[in-house]
Each structure stands twice: as structure tokens, then as C-alpha cells.
Design a protein around this motif. Structure first.
Motif, PDB file in Angstrom:
ATOM      1  N   GLY A   1       0.824  -1.204   0.000  1.00 52.13           N
ATOM      2  CA  GLY A   1       0.000   0.000   0.000  1.00 52.13           C
ATOM      3  C   GLY A   1       0.857   1.253   0.000  1.00 52.13           C
ATOM      4  O   GLY A   1       0.580   2.215  -0.725  1.00 52.13           O
TER       5      GLY A   1
ATOM      6  N   LEU B   1       3.656  -2.660 -11.102  1.00 52.49           N
ATOM      7  CA  LEU B   1       2.871  -3.785 -10.621  1.00 52.49           C
ATOM      8  C   LEU B   1       2.666  -4.814 -11.722  1.00 52.49           C
ATOM      9  O   LEU B   1       2.659  -6.014 -11.470  1.00 52.49           O
TER      10      LEU B   1
ATOM     11  N   HIS C   1      -4.427  -3.744  -9.037  1.00 44.93           N
ATOM     12  CA  HIS C   1      -4.011  -2.444  -8.547  1.00 44.93           C
ATOM     13  C   HIS C   1      -5.072  -1.861  -7.622  1.00 44.93           C
ATOM     14  O   HIS C   1      -4.782  -1.369  -6.528  1.00 44.93           O
ATOM     15  N   GLU C   2      -6.312  -1.960  -8.073  1.00 46.29           N
ATOM     16  CA  GLU C   2      -7.406  -1.397  -7.302  1.00 46.29           C
ATOM     17  C   GLU C   2      -7.575  -2.115  -5.961  1.00 46.29           C
ATOM     18  O   GLU C   2      -7.735  -1.474  -4.916  1.00 46.29           O
ATOM     19  N   LEU C   3      -7.509  -3.435  -6.002  1.00 44.80           N
ATOM     20  CA  LEU C   3      -7.665  -4.196  -4.762  1.00 44.80           C
ATOM     21  C   LEU C   3      -6.574  -3.850  -3.761  1.00 44.80           C
ATOM     22  O   LEU C   3      -6.848  -3.650  -2.571  1.00 44.80           O
ATOM     23  N   LEU C   4      -5.351  -3.773  -4.244  1.00 42.58           N
ATOM     24  CA  LEU C   4      -4.243  -3.467  -3.339  1.00 42.58           C
ATOM     25  C   LEU C   4      -4.378  -2.051  -2.787  1.00 42.58           C
ATOM     26  O   LEU C   4      -4.053  -1.792  -1.633  1.00 42.58           O
ATOM     27  N   GLU C   5      -4.866  -1.144  -3.617  1.00 40.17           N
ATOM     28  CA  GLU C   5      -5.045   0.223  -3.149  1.00 40.17           C
ATOM     29  C   GLU C   5      -6.159   0.296  -2.091  1.00 40.17           C
ATOM     30  O   GLU C   5      -6.025   0.977  -1.082  1.00 40.17           O
ATOM     31  N   ARG C   6      -7.260  -0.419  -2.350  1.00 37.35           N
ATOM     32  CA  ARG C   6      -8.356  -0.443  -1.384  1.00 37.35           C
ATOM     33  C   ARG C   6      -7.900  -1.053  -0.071  1.00 37.35           C
ATOM     34  O   ARG C   6      -8.203  -0.568   1.004  1.00 37.35           O
ATOM     35  N   LEU C   7      -7.158  -2.154  -0.175  1.00 39.27           N
ATOM     36  CA  LEU C   7      -6.658  -2.829   1.010  1.00 39.27           C
ATOM     37  C   LEU C   7      -5.711  -1.902   1.776  1.00 39.27           C
ATOM     38  O   LEU C   7      -5.780  -1.795   3.000  1.00 39.27           O
ATOM     39  N   GLY C   8      -4.857  -1.243   1.035  1.00 37.53           N
ATOM     40  CA  GLY C   8      -3.933  -0.301   1.664  1.00 37.53           C
ATOM     41  C   GLY C   8      -4.675   0.816   2.360  1.00 37.53           C
ATOM     42  O   GLY C   8      -4.334   1.195   3.479  1.00 37.53           O
ATOM     43  N   ALA C   9      -5.710   1.328   1.712  1.00 36.24           N
ATOM     44  CA  ALA C   9      -6.494   2.406   2.307  1.00 36.24           C
ATOM     45  C   ALA C   9      -7.202   1.924   3.571  1.00 36.24           C
ATOM     46  O   ALA C   9      -7.258   2.629   4.585  1.00 36.24           O
TER      47      ALA C   9
ATOM     48  N   LEU D   1      -6.288  -0.552   5.547  1.00 37.58           N
ATOM     49  CA  LEU D   1      -5.280  -0.749   6.584  1.00 37.58           C
ATOM     50  C   LEU D   1      -4.859   0.595   7.167  1.00 37.58           C
ATOM     51  O   LEU D   1      -4.620   0.732   8.369  1.00 37.58           O
ATOM     52  N   ARG D   2      -4.756   1.582   6.294  1.00 43.76           N
ATOM     53  CA  ARG D   2      -4.378   2.917   6.713  1.00 43.76           C
ATOM     54  C   ARG D   2      -5.436   3.510   7.635  1.00 43.76           C
ATOM     55  O   ARG D   2      -5.120   4.166   8.628  1.00 43.76           O
TER      56      ARG D   2
END
Lengths: 213, 213
Positions: free
Chosen positions: A32, A129, B25-33, B35-36
Motif C-alpha cells: 500500500g 505492478l 491495482h485497485e484491490l491493493l489500493e483499497r486494502l492499503g487504504a 489498513l491505513r
DNA sequence: CTCGCGTAGTATCGAGTCGATACTATATGA
DNA sequence: TCATATAGTATCGACTCGATACTACGCGAG
């Protein structure tokens, strides 16, 4: 949380489940952060922050029930006050336009301007990625996506948030005898395109197996 | 970058590779968000931001070559100036202490104070993710970790960043005839614990198969 | 019809991030 | 010894973010 001994015969091949969960947490956080750094670099020459890219991306993919500040705040996991400021900035920059709701005077509908769409197109790719994704086989990639989707759902469930999915995975979605589409919640008919957009009222299909006995 | 047609016979069972990469990309970004957002909530009562949790977590796991502001900046993907401010804040709060380098007057060594360790312990867990991880089988979880590690490496490589791994996966790590450990880069001997800490000089073992045909 | 309440959104403030730029101080080496 | 590189700090401005307080609209009960 105390470490303690395993109550059951411990299988030597599981490297401590807690450590695995920690490692997973760490990997997702690193990923992330890396993606965030990419987004920061991509938005730098446009004078945009990572959160702006997320706003533009969301507005390009949400339906008419989900294009207001409140939905955006839920999607991003931020407060409406915070989001209101980011929207104001994007509006000043001419990337986002606001429209009134014909039926409800309190509501605001946001949409991308042509300049907003151009900015979004410049913000998306970045690459990096893809190289990693290419290194995985078809099956591995599919399994990865499925696993990540499951994790995201679990996280959203734990935080009591909304899932923001499309009609195809929503329990309110109805298929009519004449072949048309309809939302069981708003009772409104849906076009083919509607069914591909993110919705804040989305609820997953399977309630998932109950937890306790 | 032009889309173009596939040079080889296109396999119908791949749902557009580019779309898959975007979805990833989207999934990792959502997951990162997500977690953040969790990190934000966890740090709120301590008055700490997500980045502070990352700093504390890193300082608890890095070796003596990697505990300075510059290494931290590389790890986080931020500039040294930005990081310097966050360190100053953590120092004011008494969570981090700074020490001089006996050999090099320019260098600063950072370490967690007891209060910093306590804060870190309160910041770590949050849960949510564990439920999702539990839903996966052993093999799936292992495959997920492997796939994510590959993606992270690819991203770091693309950004020209450092990998920040431990000795076990580093090409500089040497095993001596007498059983001792040594770093081939600094020539210094390493204790068992040293070999478990993150190092900014880390370089992956396999250079990865060359790209061409 | 208006009072109360809930919802959608905005305004403002303060703490903090973050990058850019400019700076100090120490090391290195020609 | 003087130039250059490295490690870090100081300061500024734009922005995020949460908290709090506010406006405006919708809706239902009396």
C-alpha cells in the motif's frame, strides 16, 4: 493475546499462524505504501495528492446513488468534513463539477469534467505492478485476486463499512421476467451500464457461514 | 503503451490481462487504504498518524546499519526532510531516542524508548485482517504470501528502491567454515539476532530470470 | 403547520504531512 | 587543503485530516 501453547497437537509445518497474519499485514502495508508513493509521484506534476487520484477514480466508476460527498467519505474511510475540502480543491482546479439533486435539495452530485477525465487517465497506470503480475501464471493470478477480495470483504465487515460493489455481486439486484434489470432496494430499473458502476448500497450475496455454535 | 492486438493467438479464457492488472491495482489500493484507516483509528488515542506507526514498527525491526533518518526515508518512500520532522515529533513525545555514531559524526542512530515500545505494542494488532486470513487454507495463505512478496519486489525494483530484507534472503550473507555468520559487504560478523533484522543494504538472491526470449 | 429530529453538506481551526529549497557539519579523496 | 559527497536539519507553503460547530433541507408527529 498471550502466546501460550497450542491446545491441539501442533503441526510443525505451520510457521505460527499469528506470525503469518503479521507478515500478511506487513506485506499489504508495504504494498500500500509503495502504491501510494507511485500515486504521489504520478500526481506530483498535476499538483495532486494520492487521495485526489482516489476521488477521481471513484467518481469515474460510481453510480448516481453514490456520487455525493458522503458516499465518497465512506468509500475513502474519512470524515465528510475532510472529504468536503478535497472536493473543494478539485472543483477549484476544474476537475470535478457539482450538480444539484432535482428531488432532494440537500444532496449534491459530483461528476468528472473533461479535464478531470484527462487527469484521471494520466494518473492511472504507472506500471511496476504489471511486471510482477505478469510473472504469475493465469491460475495464480486468479487465486490472488480471489484471496485479496476475501480479505477486503473481511476488513470492510470488521470496520462496519460498506462494500461498494457492482450489481452483479449485490443481493438487491433483480432480473425481471422480461430480461430487464432492477434494483430491489430503490425499485428503479437499471441500464446495462448502471450495473457496472460502484454502488454505496451494495451488499454481498452470501451472508457467509455463521461464526459460533 | 498502445493497446494493439496480441501478437500470439489470444486465449479466450483470460479476461483481458490489462483489466486484471487494473483490478489487482485497485484491490491493493483499497486494502492499503483500509489498513491505513485502521492504523489511523489505532493511533488516534495516542495522537499518532499512520506514518508514525510505520516508523516505530521499522525501528523495532531494523539493524544498526539502517536505523538513521535516511534509511527510514528510503523505507517509507519519503524525502529525508519530511522524515526528519516526523522523527522530531516522535522524539518530542518521548517514543524515540537519538544517539550519535562513535565513528561517523554525521550519522544519527534512532531507537525506540520503552514508551515507544509500549506505543508500538498498542498500535500493532487491530484484527479484521486475521478473520480473512483464517478463512484461507494453509496452502492458499502460503501462496498468497509468496505472490505478494513477488509483487512487492517487482514494485521496489521498478521504483529503484531498496528491498529492506533480512540476511537470509540477501546475497551478501556469508556462512563461515566455523559456522559463524558474516556480512560480505561490511565484513562484520553477525549475531543470530542481527540476521533477523531489516537491512537497508539488502539485495535479493536471485537476479530473476532475464526478460528476453 | 410548525416543531423536532435526522440527514447532507459546509466552514473553520489546529496539528501534522509532505516536498522543495537552503542550510550546517562531517567525511573522503584528489 | 580544497572540492565534493554524505547525513542530517530548518523553514516555508500547500495540503490532509479530525473535531466542532454551523446551515439547509426533508420528514413525520402532534
Amino acid at each position: 493475546m498471550a502466546p501460550g501453547r497450542l491446545p491441539r497437537a501442533s503441526l510443525p509445518r505451520d510457521p505460527a499462524p499469528a506470525a503469518e497474519a503479521t507478515r500478511l499485514h506487513e506485506l499489504l502495508e508495504r504494498l500500500g505504501a509503495a502504491l501510494r508513493a507511485e500515486a504521489r509521484a504520478a500526481g506530483a506534476d498535476l499538483g495532486l495528492q494520492p487521495v485526489h487520484a482516489e476521488v477521481l477514480g471513484y467518481l469515474g466508476r460510481c453510480n448516481r446513488y453514490s456520487d455525493g460527498p458522503l458516499a465518497l467519505a465512506e468509500y475513502l474511510g474519512l470524515t465528510k468534513g475532510t472529504v468536503s475540502q478535497s472536493i473543494a480543491l478539485l472543483e477549484r482546479r476544474g476537475l470535478v463539477a457539482r450538480g444539484d439533486d432535482p428531488a432532494d435539495g440537500r444532496k449534491v452530485h459530483l461528476r468528472l469534467t473533461p479535464a478531470g477525465k484527462r487527469a484521471l487517465a494520466r494518473l492511472v497506470p504507472a506500471g511496476g505492478l504489471e511486471a510482477g503480475a505478469d510473472a504469475l501464471g493465469h491460475a495464480e493470478r486468479a487465486a490472488l485476486l480471489t484471496a485479496l477480495e476475501g480479505l477486503l470483504r473481511a476488513l470492510q465487515r470488521a470496520r462496519g463499512g460498506r462494500s461498494f460493489g457492482v450489481c452483479g455481486t449485490c443481493r438487491h439486484f433483480l432480473r425481471e421476467p422480461d430480461g430487464g434489470r432492477r434494483c430491489g432496494l430503490t425499485r428503479e430499473p437499471l441500464t446495462e451500464r448502471d450495473a457496472t458502476l460502484l454502488c454505496r448500497e451494495h451488499e454481498g450475496l452470501a451472508p457467509a457461514a455463521a461464526g459460533g455454535p
